[in-house]
Enzyme design. Structure first.
Site, mmCIF file in Angstrom:
data_model
loop_
_atom_site.group_PDB
_atom_site.id
_atom_site.type_symbol
_atom_site.label_atom_id
_atom_site.label_comp_id
_atom_site.label_asym_id
_atom_site.label_seq_id
_atom_site.Cartn_x
_atom_site.Cartn_y
_atom_site.Cartn_z
ATOM 1 N N HIS A 1 0.206 1.703 -3.646
ATOM 2 C CA HIS A 1 -0.847 2.006 -4.033
ATOM 3 C C HIS A 1 -1.110 3.031 -5.119
ATOM 4 O O HIS A 1 -0.128 3.928 -5.076
ATOM 5 C CB HIS A 1 -1.596 2.777 -2.516
ATOM 6 C CG HIS A 1 -3.053 2.878 -2.533
ATOM 7 N ND1 HIS A 1 -3.580 3.987 -3.086
ATOM 8 C CD2 HIS A 1 -3.826 2.284 -2.109
ATOM 9 C CE1 HIS A 1 -4.789 4.127 -3.155
ATOM 10 N NE2 HIS A 1 -5.215 2.785 -2.527
ATOM 11 N N CYS B 1 0.857 -1.290 0.175
ATOM 12 C CA CYS B 1 -0.020 0.095 0.093
ATOM 13 C C CYS B 1 0.810 1.285 -0.044
ATOM 14 O O CYS B 1 1.480 1.506 -0.901
ATOM 15 C CB CYS B 1 -1.029 -0.145 1.183
ATOM 16 S SG CYS B 1 -2.435 1.089 0.889
#
Length: 190
Positions: A131, A110
């Site tokens: 991400h 992420c």
């Protein structure tokens, strides 16, 4: 010999990623140390609160004793606030440098690939992913892969890739057969 993994976290961690990493690694009989980077407050087990308000009781604090242990892999969950805190926590950054110098695995998902690894110069000779919200700030070589392995780094993109990411860690630390069998039992398409 049982594999050892450190999962350091702080308030604001992405709950799905954190649980997927810890749960799947423990299902594979990997010894996971779930450690809060918050300052030691008392003798009680540390509690952190994830980005969606879910509380976790960690195994321990990230103390000097924990940092001196040997880990086959250090896995960094995401969540913006968590990644920002991990990326500025000097004892953790020092331990990640040691992990890198020893040629051992580092994993991040992420926001953590960009805010911890890329921003602090770990990914200079490696390709990674993160991400989509952090792609524009990613200075290193970037991949659109859902899970990407480059040198001794494993990176991934989001809560939606967390189980794939954790299974990739099992494949690297245990073996492909175990990862495939776990994916089947969890009904994960690979």
């Amino acid at each position: 010999m049982q594999r050892q993994v450190l999962v350091p976290v702080s308030d604001g961690c992405e709950e799905i990623e954190t649980v997927a990493i810890i749960d799947i690694l423990r299902r594979a009989n990997i010894d996971v140390t779930f450690a809060s980077i918050k300052p030691v407050e008392d003798e009680k087990a540390p509690v952190i609160v994830g980005r969606s308000g879910i509380s976790f009781i960690c195994d321990t604090y990230l103390t000097e004793a924990v940092l001196k242990q040997q880990f086959d892999l250090i896995a960094l969950p995401g969540g913006l606030s968590n990644a920002q805190q991990l990326g500025t926590h000097q004892p953790l950054l020092d331990r990640l440098r040691q992990q890198q110098e020893e040629g051992k695995w580092i994993a991040a998902i992420c926001a953590s690939p960009q805010l911890v690894l890329d921003k602090n110069g770990f990914m200079i000779n490696s390709t990674g992913t993160c991400h989509p919200a952090h792609v524009q700030d990613y200075k290193g070589q970037f991949s659109e892969d859902r899970v990407h392995v480059s040198n001794k780094f494993i990176t991934s993109r989001s809560p939606g890739t967390a189980i794939e990411f954790a299974l990739a860690l099992v494949e690297l630390l245990v073996d492909q057969h175990t990862a495939i069998q776990m994916a089947k039992s969890l009904l994960v398409k690979r």
